[in-house]
Design a protein around this motif. Structure first.
Motif, PDB file in Angstrom:
ATOM      1  N   HIS A   8       0.826  -1.213   0.000  1.00  0.00           N
ATOM      2  CA  HIS A   8       0.000   0.000   0.000  1.00  0.00           C
ATOM      3  C   HIS A   8       0.860   1.263   0.000  1.00  0.00           C
ATOM      4  O   HIS A   8       0.514   2.259  -0.651  1.00  0.00           O
ATOM      5  CB  HIS A   8      -0.956  -0.001   1.192  1.00  0.00           C
ATOM      6  N   PHE A   9       1.964   1.239   0.734  1.00  0.00           N
ATOM      7  CA  PHE A   9       2.883   2.377   0.752  1.00  0.00           C
ATOM      8  C   PHE A   9       3.420   2.643  -0.657  1.00  0.00           C
ATOM      9  O   PHE A   9       3.418   3.779  -1.131  1.00  0.00           O
ATOM     10  CB  PHE A   9       4.034   2.090   1.726  1.00  0.00           C
ATOM     11  N   LEU A  10       3.867   1.593  -1.319  1.00  0.00           N
ATOM     12  CA  LEU A  10       4.399   1.745  -2.684  1.00  0.00           C
ATOM     13  C   LEU A  10       3.311   2.134  -3.675  1.00  0.00           C
ATOM     14  O   LEU A  10       3.574   2.877  -4.628  1.00  0.00           O
ATOM     15  CB  LEU A  10       5.112   0.463  -3.113  1.00  0.00           C
ATOM     16  N   LYS A  11       2.083   1.651  -3.467  1.00  0.00           N
ATOM     17  CA  LYS A  11       0.961   2.059  -4.323  1.00  0.00           C
ATOM     18  C   LYS A  11       0.731   3.558  -4.194  1.00  0.00           C
ATOM     19  O   LYS A  11       0.582   4.268  -5.190  1.00  0.00           O
ATOM     20  CB  LYS A  11      -0.310   1.295  -3.933  1.00  0.00           C
ATOM     21  N   ASN A  12       0.743   4.061  -2.958  1.00  0.00           N
ATOM     22  CA  ASN A  12       0.559   5.500  -2.758  1.00  0.00           C
ATOM     23  C   ASN A  12       1.720   6.292  -3.345  1.00  0.00           C
ATOM     24  O   ASN A  12       1.527   7.377  -3.893  1.00  0.00           O
ATOM     25  CB  ASN A  12       0.402   5.806  -1.271  1.00  0.00           C
ATOM     26  N   LEU A  13       2.914   5.745  -3.230  1.00  0.00           N
ATOM     27  CA  LEU A  13       4.073   6.393  -3.823  1.00  0.00           C
ATOM     28  C   LEU A  13       3.923   6.467  -5.349  1.00  0.00           C
ATOM     29  O   LEU A  13       4.225   7.496  -5.962  1.00  0.00           O
ATOM     30  CB  LEU A  13       5.343   5.625  -3.442  1.00  0.00           C
ATOM     31  N   SER A  14       3.423   5.404  -5.940  1.00  0.00           N
ATOM     32  CA  SER A  14       3.177   5.389  -7.387  1.00  0.00           C
ATOM     33  C   SER A  14       2.095   6.397  -7.768  1.00  0.00           C
ATOM     34  O   SER A  14       2.219   7.097  -8.786  1.00  0.00           O
ATOM     35  CB  SER A  14       2.743   3.995  -7.836  1.00  0.00           C
TER      36      SER A  14
END
Length: 177
Positions: free
Chosen positions: A112-118
């Motif tokens: 989820h962190f990386l999704k938000n970063l994307s």
């Protein structure tokens, strides 16, 4: 507007509208996770309310308004910037994977962190997208360049006509007219 912008902006905005509505309707669901981020920020910024649920609602409202504006293509660059700014505390509050004890929970929070970063990367690209129109900075520079060119032409024209006029005026004065 290109087909990609017409389809891509609402797709990017949909997550913010849905999440923002949830945060506005049920801030108690999100407030406990937001507390570690909200408290230090609210203590430093006097304009923000002290209540975590109010700040969650405010962040949700930014997500809804920014998402709707981005999805409709109204002020899309400003909306994308607002969403990117509002996504920072959301990501830091909700997806602190480095604090998770359970390995499966840690992996899920990292995703989820990386999704938000994307999504933030997509928003930054959208904020830079001028929609095939020149940016305001370019337009300002182009206008200034044009004005300098026009002023130079006027200056040359005045100088070119001033000498003959001065000469004619001097001759007229000597003749007594």
């Amino acid at each position: 507007m290109s087909l990609l912008r017409m389809v891509g902006r609402p797709m990017l905005a949909s997550m913010f509208v849905a999440g923002g509505i949830h945060s506005m309707r049920r801030p108690a669901d999100v407030a406990p996770a937001a507390e570690p981020i909200v408290r230090p920020v609210a203590d430093r910024v006097a304009a923000l309310p002290d209540d975590t649920e109010q700040l969650v609602r405010l962040n949700g409202a930014v997500h809804v308004v920014g998402g709707v504006l981005l999805g409709l293509g109204r002020c899309p660059r400003l909306a994308a910037l607002a969403l990117a700014a509002a996504l920072v505390p959301t990501t830091l509050a909700a997806h602190r994977y480095w604090e998770a004890e359970d390995p499966s929970d840690r992996a899920q929070q990292r995703i989820h962190f990386l999704k938000n970063l994307s999504m933030m990367g997509g928003l930054l690209i959208a904020a830079d997208d001028t929609g095939s129109a020149p940016s305001l900075l370019w337009r300002g520079r182009h206008t200034a360049r044009g004005l300098r060119h026009d002023a130079h032409l006027v200056h040359r024209s005045v100088r070119a006509t001033a000498r003959p006029a001065a000469t004619a005026g001097g001759i007229r004065a000597k003749l007594g007219n």
